[in-house]
Design a protein around this motif. Structure first.
Motif, PDB file in Angstrom:
ATOM      1  N   LEU A 236       0.831  -1.204   0.000  1.00 11.67           N
ATOM      2  CA  LEU A 236       0.000   0.000   0.000  1.00 11.67           C
ATOM      3  C   LEU A 236       0.866   1.255   0.000  1.00 11.67           C
ATOM      4  CD1 LEU A 236      -2.771   1.377   0.286  1.00 11.67           C
ATOM      5  CD2 LEU A 236      -2.527   1.150   2.768  1.00 11.67           C
ATOM      6  N   LYS A 237       1.894   1.215   0.806  1.00 15.11           N
ATOM      7  CA  LYS A 237       2.781   2.381   0.895  1.00 15.11           C
ATOM      8  C   LYS A 237       3.515   2.614  -0.421  1.00 15.11           C
ATOM      9  CE  LYS A 237       6.421   4.330   3.823  1.00 15.11           C
ATOM     10  NZ  LYS A 237       7.288   4.089   5.014  1.00 15.11           N
ATOM     11  N   HIS A 238       3.810   1.518  -1.090  1.00 15.14           N
ATOM     12  CA  HIS A 238       4.539   1.616  -2.358  1.00 15.14           C
ATOM     13  C   HIS A 238       3.708   2.317  -3.444  1.00 15.14           C
ATOM     14  CE1 HIS A 238       7.176   0.419  -5.638  1.00 15.14           C
ATOM     15  NE2 HIS A 238       6.095  -0.014  -6.290  1.00 15.14           N
ATOM     16  N   ASN A 239       2.421   2.028  -3.449  1.00 14.03           N
ATOM     17  CA  ASN A 239       1.561   2.582  -4.500  1.00 14.03           C
ATOM     18  C   ASN A 239       0.954   3.903  -4.026  1.00 14.03           C
ATOM     19  OD1 ASN A 239       1.411   0.395  -6.711  1.00 14.03           O
ATOM     20  ND2 ASN A 239       1.075  -0.754  -4.822  1.00 14.03           N
ATOM     21  N   ASN A 240       1.794   4.899  -4.065  1.00 17.80           N
ATOM     22  CA  ASN A 240       1.405   6.212  -3.544  1.00 17.80           C
ATOM     23  C   ASN A 240       1.088   7.217  -4.649  1.00 17.80           C
ATOM     24  OD1 ASN A 240       3.901   6.659  -4.595  1.00 17.80           O
ATOM     25  ND2 ASN A 240       4.915   7.077  -2.629  1.00 17.80           N
ATOM     26  N   GLY A 241       1.035   6.749  -5.873  1.00 17.46           N
ATOM     27  CA  GLY A 241       0.678   7.639  -6.976  1.00 17.46           C
ATOM     28  C   GLY A 241       1.835   8.463  -7.506  1.00 17.46           C
ATOM     29  N   ARG A 242       3.020   8.250  -7.017  1.00 11.13           N
ATOM     30  CA  ARG A 242       4.168   9.035  -7.489  1.00 11.13           C
ATOM     31  C   ARG A 242       5.005   8.214  -8.474  1.00 11.13           C
ATOM     32  NH1 ARG A 242       6.160  11.126  -1.497  1.00 11.13           N
ATOM     33  NH2 ARG A 242       4.245  12.259  -0.955  1.00 11.13           N
ATOM     34  N   LYS A 243       5.715   8.949  -9.295  1.00 15.25           N
ATOM     35  CA  LYS A 243       6.620   8.320 -10.246  1.00 15.25           C
ATOM     36  C   LYS A 243       5.898   7.276 -11.096  1.00 15.25           C
ATOM     37  CE  LYS A 243      10.573   8.979  -7.174  1.00 15.25           C
ATOM     38  NZ  LYS A 243      11.683   8.333  -6.402  1.00 15.25           N
ATOM     39  N   ALA A 247      -2.124   5.197  -7.450  1.00 20.55           N
ATOM     40  CA  ALA A 247      -2.434   5.700  -6.107  1.00 20.55           C
ATOM     41  C   ALA A 247      -3.466   4.777  -5.467  1.00 20.55           C
ATOM     42  CB  ALA A 247      -2.966   7.129  -6.193  1.00 20.55           C
ATOM     43  N   TRP A 248      -3.025   4.102  -4.444  1.00 16.15           N
ATOM     44  CA  TRP A 248      -3.924   3.229  -3.697  1.00 16.15           C
ATOM     45  C   TRP A 248      -4.229   3.856  -2.341  1.00 16.15           C
ATOM     46  CZ3 TRP A 248      -1.830  -2.512  -4.255  1.00 16.15           C
ATOM     47  CH2 TRP A 248      -1.910  -2.888  -5.611  1.00 16.15           C
ATOM     48  N   SER A 249      -5.378   3.526  -1.846  1.00 17.87           N
ATOM     49  CA  SER A 249      -5.731   3.971  -0.501  1.00 17.87           C
ATOM     50  C   SER A 249      -6.645   2.921   0.116  1.00 17.87           C
ATOM     51  CB  SER A 249      -6.433   5.326  -0.529  1.00 17.87           C
ATOM     52  OG  SER A 249      -6.691   5.792   0.786  1.00 17.87           O
ATOM     53  N   SER A 250      -6.427   2.681   1.382  1.00 19.44           N
ATOM     54  CA  SER A 250      -7.241   1.660   2.055  1.00 19.44           C
ATOM     55  C   SER A 250      -8.334   2.330   2.886  1.00 19.44           C
ATOM     56  CB  SER A 250      -6.378   0.779   2.959  1.00 19.44           C
ATOM     57  OG  SER A 250      -5.829   1.541   4.013  1.00 19.44           O
ATOM     58  N   VAL A 255      -8.779  -2.081  -0.207  1.00 21.31           N
ATOM     59  CA  VAL A 255      -7.831  -1.208  -0.898  1.00 21.31           C
ATOM     60  C   VAL A 255      -8.439  -0.774  -2.236  1.00 21.31           C
ATOM     61  CG1 VAL A 255      -5.509  -1.049  -1.871  1.00 21.31           C
ATOM     62  CG2 VAL A 255      -5.921  -2.436   0.176  1.00 21.31           C
ATOM     63  N   TYR A 256      -8.333   0.526  -2.480  1.00 22.42           N
ATOM     64  CA  TYR A 256      -8.937   1.092  -3.692  1.00 22.42           C
ATOM     65  C   TYR A 256      -7.867   1.795  -4.518  1.00 22.42           C
ATOM     66  CZ  TYR A 256     -13.220   0.508  -0.952  1.00 22.42           C
ATOM     67  OH  TYR A 256     -14.245  -0.005  -0.193  1.00 22.42           O
ATOM     68  N   ASN A 257      -8.034   1.714  -5.803  1.00 24.61           N
ATOM     69  CA  ASN A 257      -7.180   2.468  -6.709  1.00 24.61           C
ATOM     70  C   ASN A 257      -7.862   3.808  -6.978  1.00 24.61           C
ATOM     71  OD1 ASN A 257      -5.308   3.284  -8.621  1.00 24.61           O
ATOM     72  ND2 ASN A 257      -6.345   2.189 -10.302  1.00 24.61           N
ATOM     73  N   ILE A 258      -7.362   4.843  -6.331  1.00 25.61           N
ATOM     74  CA  ILE A 258      -8.010   6.155  -6.450  1.00 25.61           C
ATOM     75  C   ILE A 258      -7.486   6.957  -7.635  1.00 25.61           C
ATOM     76  CG2 ILE A 258      -8.460   6.284  -3.969  1.00 25.61           C
ATOM     77  CD1 ILE A 258      -6.064   8.135  -3.684  1.00 25.61           C
ATOM     78  N   THR A 259      -6.571   6.358  -8.391  1.00 25.07           N
ATOM     79  CA  THR A 259      -5.972   7.073  -9.520  1.00 25.07           C
ATOM     80  C   THR A 259      -7.011   7.600 -10.513  1.00 25.07           C
ATOM     81  OG1 THR A 259      -4.045   5.626  -9.300  1.00 25.07           O
ATOM     82  CG2 THR A 259      -4.236   6.920 -11.332  1.00 25.07           C
ATOM     83  N   PRO A 260      -7.911   6.761 -10.976  1.00 20.90           N
ATOM     84  CA  PRO A 260      -8.863   7.276 -11.977  1.00 20.90           C
ATOM     85  C   PRO A 260      -9.823   8.315 -11.418  1.00 20.90           C
ATOM     86  CG  PRO A 260      -9.470   5.050 -11.309  1.00 20.90           C
ATOM     87  CD  PRO A 260      -8.140   5.336 -10.679  1.00 20.90           C
ATOM     88  N   ASP A 279      -3.866   4.495   4.676  1.00 22.75           N
ATOM     89  CA  ASP A 279      -5.282   4.356   5.057  1.00 22.75           C
ATOM     90  C   ASP A 279      -5.914   5.747   5.052  1.00 22.75           C
ATOM     91  OD1 ASP A 279      -7.079   2.220   7.213  1.00 22.75           O
ATOM     92  OD2 ASP A 279      -7.711   4.244   6.647  1.00 22.75           O
ATOM     93  N   GLY A 280      -6.994   5.906   4.282  1.00 27.42           N
ATOM     94  CA  GLY A 280      -7.607   7.222   4.122  1.00 27.42           C
ATOM     95  C   GLY A 280      -8.828   7.458   4.975  1.00 27.42           C
ATOM     96  N   ALA A 281      -9.139   6.507   5.836  1.00 30.54           N
ATOM     97  CA  ALA A 281     -10.396   6.617   6.590  1.00 30.54           C
ATOM     98  C   ALA A 281     -10.447   7.871   7.445  1.00 30.54           C
ATOM     99  CB  ALA A 281     -10.588   5.376   7.455  1.00 30.54           C
ATOM    100  N   LYS A 282      -9.350   8.168   8.139  1.00 28.75           N
ATOM    101  CA  LYS A 282      -9.381   9.285   9.085  1.00 28.75           C
ATOM    102  C   LYS A 282      -9.630  10.606   8.365  1.00 28.75           C
ATOM    103  CE  LYS A 282      -6.753  11.519  12.772  1.00 28.75           C
ATOM    104  NZ  LYS A 282      -5.480  11.536  13.533  1.00 28.75           N
ATOM    105  N   LEU A 283      -8.822  10.888   7.344  1.00 28.03           N
ATOM    106  CA  LEU A 283      -8.996  12.143   6.608  1.00 28.03           C
ATOM    107  C   LEU A 283     -10.368  12.203   5.944  1.00 28.03           C
ATOM    108  CD1 LEU A 283      -5.590  12.941   4.858  1.00 28.03           C
ATOM    109  CD2 LEU A 283      -6.883  14.397   6.437  1.00 28.03           C
ATOM    110  N   PHE A 284     -10.726  11.089   5.362  1.00 30.27           N
ATOM    111  CA  PHE A 284     -12.018  11.033   4.667  1.00 30.27           C
ATOM    112  C   PHE A 284     -13.163  11.379   5.608  1.00 30.27           C
ATOM    113  CE2 PHE A 284     -15.826   8.763   3.394  1.00 30.27           C
ATOM    114  CZ  PHE A 284     -15.939   9.065   2.048  1.00 30.27           C
TER     115      PHE A 284
END
Ligand code: HEM
Length: 323
Positions: A236-243, A247-250, A255-260, A279-284
């Protein structure tokens, strides 16, 4: 061979006998109800009374005498008769202050809704156990019920006026008849604030919420994977949408691919990227707990979170392909 025909003959005969009694039973209760209804209905009683006394109340009094003594004495005036047939509203004012007050005191229940009715109603009221007494109370009950419904509607109105989660800051409308000026000023301030507070971003053409909904329905693979994956924290940490990585987020173990979804996010791509690789739950939940994550990103599911030890070799190979 003899047994079979005998049994068959007996069996068919027995069922009809059983059926007939059942029918009788069902019929009996219905007939009883029909009989009761006419008895309980006020119309017959009223008709008898009305026939004798269309205009004069004394007739009604004649029917009343058995139940209450005060009725005959009071029935002197035609007030009660007119009250019975006509609306109570017209008669009540005079009759209440009049001598009848003593009677009504004895019959407090009826007096509220129908002052005139009490004369006729009162006699049945005492023998309420009988079916004939039932109709009058039902009429009163309906009148009483109307009042509580009003109170309920008012209670329902209160929450609707309250703040809703997707309205942003809500002006205080609650208390303040005296503070009308202050609340008005607050309204003007609040109306200005919401757009800024929400931090909504102008989405580029073709990236409206409706466009995203259509894209999810289109059958396009939005997850970026061919099958559900077991995702470890490191993955999960690896797929951070960079380079060029997705972009994945749990969220709640999935786990979801939020890229699109990045260009479709009403809060902006930058805000959404904050949860990439984590994990995006808290911010979300801090920003918009009313949004249904799983519905919004239902087609972007990559897989489920697992511990580092639970990552199968197959998953790593699939991830390498993705990279
Ligand atoms: C990854 C899952 C997310 C989804 C599916 C999502 C979805 C949405 C949706 C549907 C709206 C519009 C809400 C509305 O109009 O009532 C919205 C607005 C917004 N989102 Fe997100 N969001 C996500 C993550 C985030 C994150 C992580 C942040 C911030 C760190 C964020 C910040 C915002 C902001 C600031 C708005 C605009 C203000 C608002 O509408 O309340 N979102 N998002």
């Amino acid at each position: 061979s003899l047994f079979l025909p005998q049994v068959d003959d007996k069996r068919p005969a027995s069922p009809p006998s059983n059926i007939t009694p059942a029918d009788d039973d069902t019929k009996e209760p219905t007939t009883v109800d029909n009989e009761r209804r006419p008895d309980t209905l006020v119309p017959p009683d009223v008709k008898s009374e009305t026939k004798s006394s269309p205009d004069t109340t004394p007739k009604a009094v004649a029917s009343d005498p058995p139940n209450g003594e005060p009725v005959p004495t009071f029935t002197l005036a035609g007030h009660e008769t007119s009250d019975d047939e006509d609306d109570e509203e017209d008669l009540p004012p005079p009759s209440f202050p009049a001598l009848n007050s003593a009677q009504r005191a004895s019959r407090p229940n009826v007096a509220l809704a129908h002052p005139s009715a009490p004369t006729l109603m009162a006699p049945p009221a005492k023998p309420t156990a009988t079916s004939s007494l039932m109709p009058p109370p039902s009429l009163k009950a309906s009148n009483l019920r109307a009042l509580p419904t009003n109170s309920q509607s008012s209670s329902l109105r209160i929450p609707t006026t309250g703040p809703l989660p997707n309205r942003g800051p809500v002006p205080n409308r609650n208390p303040s008849s005296s503070l009308g000026v202050a609340s008005f000023s607050s309204l003007s301030n609040s109306s200005i604030k919401p757009p800024n507070a929400r931090n909504k971003v102008q989405l580029t053409p073709g990236h409206s919420p409706l466009d995203w909904a259509n894209l999810q329905r289109s059958g396009t693979n939005l997850s970026g994977v061919s099958s559900l994956q077991r995702v470890t924290p490191s993955m999960l940490k690896h797929n951070n949408g960079r380079k060029g990585k997705p972009a994945w987020s749990s969220y709640q173990g999935k786990v979801y691919n939020i890229t699109p979804y990045l260009p479709f996010h009403p809060g902006g791509e930058g805000e959404l990227r904050r949860v990439a690789g984590k994990d995006g739950a808290k911010l979300f939940m801090e920003v918009h707990p009313w949004v249904n994550w799983d519905n919004m990103l239902g087609e972007c599911v990559v897989g489920v979170m697992v511990s580092e030890e639970q990552a199968p070799a197959n998953v790593t190979s699939s991830l390498e392909e993705m990279d």
